[in-house]
Design a protein around this motif. Structure first.
Motif, PDB file in Angstrom:
ATOM      1  N   LEU A 161       0.832  -1.203   0.000  1.00  0.00           N
ATOM      2  CA  LEU A 161       0.000   0.000   0.000  1.00  0.00           C
ATOM      3  C   LEU A 161       0.868   1.254   0.000  1.00  0.00           C
ATOM      4  O   LEU A 161       0.590   2.218  -0.724  1.00  0.00           O
ATOM      5  N   THR A 162       1.940   1.229   0.788  1.00  0.00           N
ATOM      6  CA  THR A 162       2.827   2.391   0.867  1.00  0.00           C
ATOM      7  C   THR A 162       3.483   2.654  -0.481  1.00  0.00           C
ATOM      8  O   THR A 162       3.663   3.818  -0.883  1.00  0.00           O
ATOM      9  N   MET A 163       3.850   1.598  -1.204  1.00  0.00           N
ATOM     10  CA  MET A 163       4.424   1.774  -2.538  1.00  0.00           C
ATOM     11  C   MET A 163       3.450   2.478  -3.464  1.00  0.00           C
ATOM     12  O   MET A 163       3.816   3.420  -4.192  1.00  0.00           O
ATOM     13  N   ARG A 164       2.203   2.037  -3.463  1.00  0.00           N
ATOM     14  CA  ARG A 164       1.210   2.656  -4.342  1.00  0.00           C
ATOM     15  C   ARG A 164       0.966   4.117  -3.973  1.00  0.00           C
ATOM     16  O   ARG A 164       0.840   4.985  -4.845  1.00  0.00           O
ATOM     17  N   LEU A 165       0.921   4.394  -2.669  1.00  0.00           N
ATOM     18  CA  LEU A 165       0.681   5.761  -2.227  1.00  0.00           C
ATOM     19  C   LEU A 165       1.898   6.653  -2.482  1.00  0.00           C
ATOM     20  O   LEU A 165       1.742   7.853  -2.763  1.00  0.00           O
ATOM     21  N   PHE A 166       3.097   6.107  -2.397  1.00  0.00           N
ATOM     22  CA  PHE A 166       4.299   6.864  -2.748  1.00  0.00           C
ATOM     23  C   PHE A 166       4.197   7.324  -4.206  1.00  0.00           C
ATOM     24  O   PHE A 166       4.429   8.501  -4.518  1.00  0.00           O
ATOM     25  N   CYS A 167       3.861   6.409  -5.097  1.00  0.00           N
ATOM     26  CA  CYS A 167       3.748   6.756  -6.511  1.00  0.00           C
ATOM     27  C   CYS A 167       2.573   7.696  -6.768  1.00  0.00           C
ATOM     28  O   CYS A 167       2.663   8.603  -7.612  1.00  0.00           O
ATOM     29  N   MET A 168       1.483   7.500  -6.042  1.00  0.00           N
ATOM     30  CA  MET A 168       0.341   8.411  -6.171  1.00  0.00           C
ATOM     31  C   MET A 168       0.762   9.831  -5.830  1.00  0.00           C
ATOM     32  O   MET A 168       0.435  10.787  -6.555  1.00  0.00           O
ATOM     33  N   ARG A 169       1.509   9.954  -4.728  1.00  0.00           N
ATOM     34  CA  ARG A 169       1.968  11.288  -4.296  1.00  0.00           C
ATOM     35  C   ARG A 169       2.987  11.864  -5.279  1.00  0.00           C
ATOM     36  O   ARG A 169       2.936  13.041  -5.631  1.00  0.00           O
TER      37      ARG A 169
END
Length: 219
Positions: A161-169
């Protein structure tokens, strides 16, 4: 500003909780170890990373969880070329303390219906909360680029989840786009590569489990 040539994100290998979700009833989430399969996944990722980095230096940030530390050790990176920092803001989404398996399964069903970004676990965090701390980490990361001798590589060992949110940001994806993305598999790698135009691109996309909902601000 010495921006790195690449920023590499890796999800930890399979953990005891990935293999058997009843373990959350008796062990803290942060203390769960890798399974044998998880160690193998991490070792396989390590071979790819060593080939990618070659003899270059690497600035490493690792979630404080046991499974991410064990994943990093299994990479077997040359210790004289890495600088490792434990980074609590890269931890897994908090779901509470010891967890009742049936309650968690029910809350996951609620989350699927409500939306992964906004749904808040009863004693834990929402995806939006994780997004906020990832954003705070990025501010610190950007400041580190100001050092003229910053390594040409950044490696982040964290959670799906953190990976996806890092890329989202990083790429300014919408909430609707985030909601359509699947988690990377255990031990999977994503690379943000710096191009000649000064912009970073993702080496390969996340899998979509559905098309993004056609709503949100545009313009």
């Amino acid at each position: 500003m010495a921006r790195p040539h690449r920023i590499v994100l890796v999800r930890h290998g399979e953990s005891e909780g990935n293999a058997d979700d009843s373990v959350y009833e008796r062990e803290p989430d942060h203390a769960l170890a890798l399974t044998r399969t998880g160690v193998h996944q991490a070792e396989t990722a390590g071979k790819e990373l060593r080939a990618l980095f070659g003899q270059e230096r690497v600035s490493v940030y690792v979630s404080p969880y046991r499974r991410t530390h064990e994943t990093l050790r299994a990479f077997d990176l040359a210790p004289d070329r890495v600088r490792v920092r434990e980074e609590p803001r890269l931890r897994e989404q908090d779901w509470g303390n010891w967890q009742d398996r049936e309650d968690v399964r029910l809350q996951k069903a609620y989350r699927d219906a409500y939306g992964h970004f906004f749904y808040r676990f009863a004693q834990g965090e929402s995806g939006a909360d994780v997004y906020d701390r990832v954003g705070a980490f990025l501010e610190s990361l950007f400041r580190s680029f100001e050092a003229p001798d910053h390594p040409p590589n950044v490696l982040i060992v964290t959670h799906g989840l953190t990976m996806r949110l890092f890329c989202m940001r990083w790429f300014h994806w919408s909430v609707a786009e985030f909601e359509a993305l699947s988690n990377p598999g255990n031990g999977e790698i994503r690379v943000l590569e710096l191009g000649a135009d000064g912009k970073y691109t993702l080496d390969r996309p996340f899998t979509h489990w559905r098309d993004p909902e056609p709503y949100g601000v545009t313009g």
